[in-house]
Write a protein that holds these residues in place. Structure first.
Motif, PDB file in Angstrom:
ATOM      1  N   LEU A   1      34.993  19.720   1.526  1.00 26.23           N
ATOM      2  CA  LEU A   1      34.872  21.089   2.060  1.00 26.23           C
ATOM      3  C   LEU A   1      33.622  21.102   2.937  1.00 26.23           C
TER       4      LEU A   1
ATOM      5  N   ARG B   1      37.235  28.096   8.540  1.00 24.05           N
ATOM      6  CA  ARG B   1      38.654  28.443   8.670  1.00 24.05           C
ATOM      7  C   ARG B   1      39.325  28.706   7.322  1.00 24.05           C
ATOM      8  N   TYR B   2      38.530  28.624   6.256  1.00 19.32           N
ATOM      9  CA  TYR B   2      39.104  28.794   4.924  1.00 19.32           C
ATOM     10  C   TYR B   2      39.074  30.281   4.554  1.00 19.32           C
TER      11      TYR B   2
ATOM     12  N   LYS C   1      43.949  26.345  -6.076  1.00 16.93           N
ATOM     13  CA  LYS C   1      43.794  24.899  -5.939  1.00 16.93           C
ATOM     14  C   LYS C   1      43.470  24.269  -7.299  1.00 16.93           C
TER      15      LYS C   1
ATOM     16  N   GLU D   1      39.449  15.150  -0.245  1.00 13.54           N
ATOM     17  CA  GLU D   1      39.360  16.469   0.381  1.00 13.54           C
ATOM     18  C   GLU D   1      37.929  16.977   0.340  1.00 13.54           C
TER      19      GLU D   1
ATOM     20  N   THR E   1      38.386  12.175   4.684  1.00 10.39           N
ATOM     21  CA  THR E   1      39.770  12.626   4.757  1.00 10.39           C
ATOM     22  C   THR E   1      40.716  11.430   4.884  1.00 10.39           C
TER      23      THR E   1
ATOM     24  N   TYR F   1      33.428  13.859   7.565  1.00  8.93           N
ATOM     25  CA  TYR F   1      34.650  14.602   7.257  1.00  8.93           C
ATOM     26  C   TYR F   1      35.875  13.735   7.543  1.00  8.93           C
TER      27      TYR F   1
ATOM     28  N   PRO G   1      42.862  31.199  -2.719  1.00  9.78           N
ATOM     29  CA  PRO G   1      42.971  29.760  -2.442  1.00  9.78           C
ATOM     30  C   PRO G   1      42.183  28.846  -3.375  1.00  9.78           C
TER      31      PRO G   1
ATOM     32  N   PHE H   1      37.706  20.714  -4.430  1.00 15.75           N
ATOM     33  CA  PHE H   1      37.422  19.778  -3.336  1.00 15.75           C
ATOM     34  C   PHE H   1      36.566  18.670  -3.926  1.00 15.75           C
TER      35      PHE H   1
ATOM     36  N   MET I   1      38.867  20.548   4.495  1.00 11.78           N
ATOM     37  CA  MET I   1      38.900  21.948   4.888  1.00 11.78           C
ATOM     38  C   MET I   1      37.548  22.348   5.481  1.00 11.78           C
ATOM     39  N   ARG I   2      37.618  23.084   6.587  1.00  9.50           N
ATOM     40  CA  ARG I   2      36.383  23.608   7.180  1.00  9.50           C
ATOM     41  C   ARG I   2      36.191  25.031   6.653  1.00  9.50           C
TER      42      ARG I   2
END
Ligand code: ATP
Ligand code: MG
Length: 449
Positions: A380, A5-6, A48, A378, A373, A369, A44, A347, A1-2
């Motif tokens: 962050l 954009r989170y 998680k 995952e 991935t 990243y 979020p 994460f 996850m960036r």
């Protein structure tokens, strides 16, 4: 996850309403938002962690041979009248009337409903033993909801129910649950001590609560200090093996460990004075054997080997899934924020780019990243255009156990920095080695080049 954009609504100020550290950090890290007293939305990051905890519980329940189901949150009052608990439960039960004036309720627990499922289908001892469980929202209209998710009104609970032909079989189910719970909590990085407890409204002769020691706990506990040296660890258990489960139960419950409800000064006096400890604890689970209390009330009978109709022996077992987030944070934090144990971290690691927009730093972060991935991990990635100090503060607050810091200066020497959130220790190493270390920590296999 960036991170760009989170949705991570981190708060700078400490919310005034939060009295204990776990509540403060859950609000500040943007994990939960109060919807009304004792009722929360899971944002979020919090959601998680909740899912991670749930996954561990499902895996450990499967290992013990227990079967997942899902029962409704809204139930008819009829079954509760049959068991006698509709009146007995009191004001903690949220009672609802539907448009036809039928009495309904929001489930505070589900012994009645699961017993009704059982009696509708199971006829013979040959279908036993059977343990059904669910992870489902519960509602108890607590008089003083407080401490965030620790004492909510709506809360998430794993509740399991065993059905057995004899008391002996049901006591094996009890022991099996105790063993399974020890494993479950340890995987979450917690030491939860089984303590002899009081039956309460569920009733029962045999019951243990699992307590996590923490100053903010609501229960006063008394225990023999030797108990905190016990570790379940990596031992292999055959959950069908009666003797093995019994041996673990004896190992973990033979020393003095009780809540104030069952504390007994006379027995306590036998514990050597230098091993007597009083502390506070958070109840994260409880197991019960209550015999035929509900099977008799609700007529849940099976045919035994002789052809006789006998009520089944039952027990129930609960884990406070949403409360566990608070308990884990109470047990694992510092003055900068949360420190997640690897087993439940939202994460696996953070990636901090010290100079967003620098071609080399950006490329190195992207490569890390992608590699992490591809390994099924995952990360962050804090790819925001922010000062390093702000990025570090966010990472520390949300508590990812590992951080990889990438900057132009290190990259000139071919290195990035790997930092442990727990110890604060950093090490410089080439990016591939940082990835290899993270992969090793989480036990994921890296393909040979
Ligand atoms: P407590 O004594 O804390 O009120 P309980 O003994 O009534 O809890 P159980 O019926 O044993 O609760 O429920 C199983 C588990 O659910 C508990 O061990 C606890 O971890 C969790 N739990 C109970 N009530 C709440 C609540 N109001 N908010 C969050 N978790 C809860
Ligand atoms: Mg309890």
């Amino acid at each position: 996850m960036r991170l760009s954009r989170y949705f991570l609504p981190v708060l700078k100020e400490t919310p005034a309403e939060a009295q204990i550290v776990s509540h403060r950090y859950m609000l500040r890290a943007g994990m939960i938002k109060q919807a009304s007293a004792g009722i929360y939305s899971w944002l979020p990051l919090g959601f998680k962690v909740l899912r991670k905890i749930e996954d561990i519980i499902h895996e450990e329940q499967a290992r013990a041979g227990h079967i997942p189901i899902q029962m409704p949150t809204i139930q008819s009052a009829d079954l509760w009248r049959e068991s006698g608990r509709y009146d007995a439960y009191g004001q903690e039960m949220l009672r609802i009337t539907d448009r036809h004036d039928r009495d309904m309720l929001f489930t505070p627990t589900a012994e009645e409903l699961v017993t009704d499922i059982f009696r509708s289908y199971v006829r013979s001892y040959k279908d036993l033993p059977l343990t059904l469980y669910q992870i489902q929202w519960k509602f108890r209209d607590e008089i003083r909801p407080r401490f965030g998710v620790m004492r909510g009104r709506e809360f998430y609970m794993k509740d399991g129910y065993n059905f057995d032909l004899t008391k002996e079989d049901a006591l094996h189910a009890y022991n099996r649950h105790l063993v399974s719970y020890l494993r479950t909590y340890e995987r979450m990085g917690l030491q939860a001590i089984p303590m002899r407890a009081d039956g309460g409204p569920i009733g029962g002769d045999y019951t243990h609560e699992f307590l996590v020691l923490a100053d903010t706990g609501e229960s006063e506990v008394f225990y023999d200090s030797e108990i905190t040296d016990l570790k379940f660890g990596e031992r292999e258990i055959d959950f069908d093996n009666v003797d093995q489960c019994q041996a673990v139960l004896e190992e973990f419950t033979s020393r003095y460990a009780r809540t104030d409800e069952t504390h007994d000064e006379a027995v306590w006096a036998d514990v050597p004075a230098d091993r007597q400890r009083t502390a506070r604890g958070i109840e994260v689970g409880q197991i019960f054997y209550f015999g035929t209390k509900y099977s008799e009330a609700l007529n849940a009978v099976v045919q035994d080997q002789t052809g006789a109709q006998v009520p089944v022996h039952m027990g129930s077992h609960g884990i406070g899934v949403s409360r566990l987030l608070g308990a884990i944070i109470e047990a694992s934090h510092d003055d900068k924020g949360i420190i997640w144990p690897e087993g439940v971290t939202p994460f696996h690691c953070g990636i901090v780019n010290l100079k967003q927009g620098d071609d080399e730093a950006d490329a190195a972060c992207e490569a890390l990243y992608a590699t992490l991935t591809a390994l099924g991990l995952e990360p962050l990635y804090d790819d925001r255009n922010e000062r390093a100090g702000g990025k570090f503060a966010t990472m520390d607050l949300i508590g990812l156990p590992w951080r990889i810091t990438v900057g132009p200066r290190g990259l000139k020497n071919g290195v990035v920095e790997l930092t442990s959130r727990r110890t604060g220790e950093s090490e410089e190493l080439p990016p591939e080695q940082a990835v290899a270390r993270i992969a090793e920590i989480y036990g994921v296999a890296q393909a040979q080049e």
